[in-house]
Design an enzyme around this catalytic site. Structure first.
Site, PDB file in Angstrom:
ATOM      1  N   ASP A  51       5.674 -18.761  -7.618  1.00 10.52           N
ATOM      2  CA  ASP A  51       4.671 -17.923  -8.251  1.00 10.52           C
ATOM      3  C   ASP A  51       3.380 -18.035  -7.450  1.00 10.52           C
ATOM      4  O   ASP A  51       2.800 -19.114  -7.329  1.00 10.52           O
ATOM      5  CB  ASP A  51       4.456 -18.391  -9.690  1.00 10.52           C
ATOM      6  N   TYR A 136      -7.019  -2.893  -7.506  1.00  5.17           N
ATOM      7  CA  TYR A 136      -6.037  -3.240  -6.469  1.00  5.17           C
ATOM      8  C   TYR A 136      -6.705  -3.264  -5.090  1.00  5.17           C
ATOM      9  O   TYR A 136      -6.526  -4.209  -4.313  1.00  5.17           O
ATOM     10  CB  TYR A 136      -4.894  -2.217  -6.500  1.00  5.17           C
TER      11      TYR A 136
END
Length: 279
Positions: A51, A136
């Site tokens: 992760d 983003y």
């Protein structure tokens, strides 16, 4: 040959095309992602589930790495809270772990969305000011600045690949923004095998007649794209609706990401074909 390469985002569409060529550039390729399985491994490749938002997992995956090719992230606009872990904290975790392990370089999948609000009729170069079109894109700005800081303060090299649109050509915008998979592989290869890069930015775009960006200041990387989206122009333009000069999606470099509200999906406005490589 590089002793050890790490590829993040190996389970993604672009990662699927990078695994095999990167496995041939290194004695050991460690591919990472959040999925349980990425399919048959290539010679010299191992898979580690990790992760990006968890520093300890990233640190373990990067142990002994000479270089990191960092393509892992949420690859769409989303609420800031959703992007914070994988896209912002994840970038820090990769750079810090790479530094702590003594890696030479990070090759990062940046994006046109870091500069997406610049007008399309400006042929922007690699030194244009950040002008993100989304959270983003803001994450891409953060990682580019992070990479510059780690080079200035700690001597960790990085190449930031501002990818325009690496997907099948399905719109008029893509006639200029297209990056073919073959050119993607060449781009990443040059970012890895160029002897010295310091901190560098290069646009990820093919040799399109209608390319809206200028890579001259990154010529030292040796990236010379071969493919040209003009081969698709007649078919694409024949079905394209009339142009709208009031639409930010048509007038800004970021395309649909320039037009959606912050936190709302940009990919939902695009016809992206999931043609990831099967191995």
């Amino acid at each position: 040959m590089i002793e050890k390469l790490v590829l993040t985002g190996a389970g993604g569409r672009l990662g699927s095309y990078l695994r095999e060529p990167l496995s041939k550039m290194a004695e050991e390729l460690v591919s990472t992602d959040l999925v349980d399985d990425i399919g048959t491994l290539y010679a010299g490749e191992t898979y580690v589930k990790a992760d990006l938002a968890n520093y300890d997992e990233v640190f373990a995956a990067l142990e002994g790495a000479d270089m990191v090719v960092h393509f892992g992230a949420i690859v769409d606009e989303a609420p800031f809270e959703e992007l914070l872990g994988p896209n912002f904290v994840g970038a820090y975790n990769v750079w810090e772990a790479a530094y702590q392990h003594g890696a030479k370089r990070v090759v990062y999948a940046s994006s046109i969305h870091a500069v997406g609000m610049h007008a399309k009729n400006e042929c922007i170069d690699t030194e244009v000011a950040h002008r993100p079109d989304s959270f983003y894109g803001l994450a891409k700005c953060f990682a580019e600045d992070l990479g510059r800081m780690y080079w200035d303060k700690r001597g960790l090299e990085s190449v930031h690949l501002r990818i325009l649109s690496c997907a099948q050509v399905t719109s008029a915008r893509a006639l200029g923004s297209w990056l073919s998979y073959d050119d993607l592989i060449q781009l990443v290869t040059r970012a890895v095998d160029t002897p010295t890069v310091g901190f560098s930015v290069v646009y990820g775009v093919s040799n399109n007649d209608r390319s809206p960006v200028d890579n001259n200041k990154a010529a030292f990387l040796g990236y010379r794209p071969k493919d040209n989206a003009e081969q698709f122009a007649d078919a694409i333009l024949a079905k394209e609706p009339p142009a709208d000069s009031t639409d930010p999606a048509q007038m800004c470099h970021g395309g649909p990401f320039s037009a959606v509200d912050l936190g709302e999906s940009g990919l939902a406005q695009m016809n992206i074909v999931d043609d990831r490589k099967k191995n």
